[in-house]
Design a protein around this motif. Structure first.
Motif, PDB file in Angstrom:
ATOM      1  N   HIS A 101       0.823  -1.205   0.000  1.00  0.00           N
ATOM      2  CA  HIS A 101       0.000   0.000   0.000  1.00  0.00           C
ATOM      3  C   HIS A 101       0.860   1.259   0.000  1.00  0.00           C
ATOM      4  O   HIS A 101       0.534   2.240  -0.684  1.00  0.00           O
ATOM      5  N   ALA A 102       1.959   1.231   0.734  1.00  0.00           N
ATOM      6  CA  ALA A 102       2.857   2.388   0.727  1.00  0.00           C
ATOM      7  C   ALA A 102       3.395   2.640  -0.677  1.00  0.00           C
ATOM      8  O   ALA A 102       3.481   3.788  -1.135  1.00  0.00           O
ATOM      9  N   GLN A 103       3.758   1.562  -1.377  1.00  0.00           N
ATOM     10  CA  GLN A 103       4.256   1.715  -2.741  1.00  0.00           C
ATOM     11  C   GLN A 103       3.167   2.253  -3.665  1.00  0.00           C
ATOM     12  O   GLN A 103       3.426   3.103  -4.528  1.00  0.00           O
ATOM     13  N   TYR A 139       2.072   7.170   5.824  1.00  0.00           N
ATOM     14  CA  TYR A 139       1.345   5.919   6.060  1.00  0.00           C
ATOM     15  C   TYR A 139       2.255   4.877   6.708  1.00  0.00           C
ATOM     16  O   TYR A 139       1.855   4.171   7.637  1.00  0.00           O
ATOM     17  N   ALA A 140       3.496   4.793   6.231  1.00  0.00           N
ATOM     18  CA  ALA A 140       4.386   3.720   6.680  1.00  0.00           C
ATOM     19  C   ALA A 140       4.976   3.976   8.059  1.00  0.00           C
ATOM     20  O   ALA A 140       5.245   3.015   8.800  1.00  0.00           O
ATOM     21  N   LYS A 162       3.930   2.111  11.146  1.00  0.00           N
ATOM     22  CA  LYS A 162       4.081   0.658  11.043  1.00  0.00           C
ATOM     23  C   LYS A 162       5.517   0.214  11.341  1.00  0.00           C
ATOM     24  O   LYS A 162       5.783  -0.978  11.449  1.00  0.00           O
ATOM     25  N   ILE A 163       6.442   1.167  11.446  1.00  0.00           N
ATOM     26  CA  ILE A 163       7.863   0.838  11.556  1.00  0.00           C
ATOM     27  C   ILE A 163       8.276   0.780  13.023  1.00  0.00           C
ATOM     28  O   ILE A 163       7.880   1.624  13.824  1.00  0.00           O
ATOM     29  N   ARG A 164       9.072  -0.217  13.358  1.00  0.00           N
ATOM     30  CA  ARG A 164       9.667  -0.290  14.690  1.00  0.00           C
ATOM     31  C   ARG A 164      11.191  -0.178  14.551  1.00  0.00           C
ATOM     32  O   ARG A 164      11.755  -0.522  13.505  1.00  0.00           O
ATOM     33  N   THR A 170      14.213  -6.575  12.394  1.00  0.00           N
ATOM     34  CA  THR A 170      13.420  -6.201  11.236  1.00  0.00           C
ATOM     35  C   THR A 170      12.646  -4.929  11.525  1.00  0.00           C
ATOM     36  O   THR A 170      12.512  -4.498  12.673  1.00  0.00           O
ATOM     37  N   LEU A 171      12.123  -4.334  10.468  1.00  0.00           N
ATOM     38  CA  LEU A 171      11.398  -3.074  10.610  1.00  0.00           C
ATOM     39  C   LEU A 171       9.943  -3.266  10.988  1.00  0.00           C
ATOM     40  O   LEU A 171       9.263  -2.315  11.353  1.00  0.00           O
TER      41      LEU A 171
END
Length: 328
Positions: free
Chosen positions: A25-27, A60-61, A64-66, A71-72
């Protein structure tokens, strides 16, 4: 175009719940809302570097990122979340017998989906770190996956091999492959460091052509105009998501490699597939019939919204718009 892309996009966002859906979705947001800084733009890399810009995709992304762990995002596959250290990923991941990076970290298997997720990430990281070897690795991984997954009789790719297997030429899987190859080729073309890599570009164009020619040779379902869920299986249901992504990719390649794809043969095919996808978008913006993204072996269409399918329709919208702009 024939459908309200904002309705299509909103359904993707409101139903996405897994990391590959967030990334897809981000893309889609990037290509639709900020095309001037996507890899498909000739101005993608100002001064040979990645742009520093806030976009709808980054907004948007970001939640969602950690920033802890390896990993992200929470992930069950290497290809569904980029690691914080790409070189560490390349050194430690499980690999198939030919050297291809495994799609999963807990077992060794190759999925066609990988091509949309990892090689474009490696290619973009190459620009971000000014490391051409990462772009070469992205192209190498596409080649290794092709060697393992391609059905030599049709040019189409199987879905999965390894500890799990799905040998069918899945429409969505071939769409993932084409979308990934297109993004890597766009990065290669538009990064000044690699813009003269003619042999590598030629290979990527050939790989895409094999898939597109194979799909055209088999042809879509005669009634719906959509490719079947498993393209070569006559009893498989017509499927709109893979069809949308294949059509989107033809438009992308028509711009990236016009000498091969900007011909009446390919563009007429893309136009026919696009028309079939337009008819498959309901009044509420839902694309159907589509494969079940959570139970890919299901032999009947998914009865709920597929976020990845919605984004595939967005990719088609953006690719067709950008193709038309390129002809002005």
């Amino acid at each position: 175009m024939g459908y309200d892309v904002n309705r299509v996009l909103d359904l993707a966002a409101s139903n996405a719940k897994s990391n590959w859906e967030w990334g897809t979705h981000a893309q889609a947001l990037l290509e639709l809302r900020d095309p001037d800084i996507s890899v498909f733009s000739k101005s993608a890399f100002p001064g040979g570097k990645i742009p520093n810009a806030r976009t709808a995709a980054t907004d948007y992304a970001r939640p969602k990122i950690r920033t802890s762990g390896n990993t992200l995002t929470q992930a069950g596959a290497y290809s569904e979340a980029a690691t914080r250290q790409v070189n560490e990923l390349l050194n430690k991941v499980a690999r198939y017998s030919n050297g291809a990076i495994s799609h999963r970290y807990d077992s060794t298997m190759l999925w066609s989906d990988f091509i949309f997720m990892v090689p474009p990430t490696l290619a973009y990281q190459a620009v971000a770190t000014n490391d051409p070897s990462l772009l070469r690795e992205a192209i190498r991984q596409i080649t290794l996956y092709r060697d393992a997954l391609q059905d030599k009789s049709t040019g189409l790719w199987s879905h999965i091999i390894g500890s799990r297997r799905d040998a069918g030429t899945w429409s969505t899987g071939n769409g993932w492959v084409l979308g990934g190859i297109a993004r890597v080729l766009a990065t290669l073309n538009h990064w000044p460091t690699s813009s003269t890599w003619t042999a590598e570009a030629r290979s990527l164009i050939q790989y895409a052509k094999e898939i597109i020619d194979g799909a055209i040779q088999v042809g879509p379902d005669s009634k719906s105009g959509l490719f079947r869920n498993y393209i070569t299986q006559s009893n498989s249901f017509p499927e709109a998501a893979g069809t949308a992504m294949i059509a989107a990719s033809i438009y992308r390649f028509a711009v990236l490699a016009p000498g091969t794809f900007a011909t009446s043969r390919y563009l007429q095919e893309a136009d026919a597939l696009r028309a079939a996808v337009v008819k498959a978008v309901n009044s509420d913006g839902r694309l159907s019939p589509v494969a079940n993204p959570y139970q890919y072996l299901q032999t009947t269409p998914h009865t709920d919204v597929s976020p990845e399918a919605q984004d595939f329709a967005v990719f088609l919208y953006a690719a067709y718009r950008d193709y038309l702009c390129s002809t002005q």
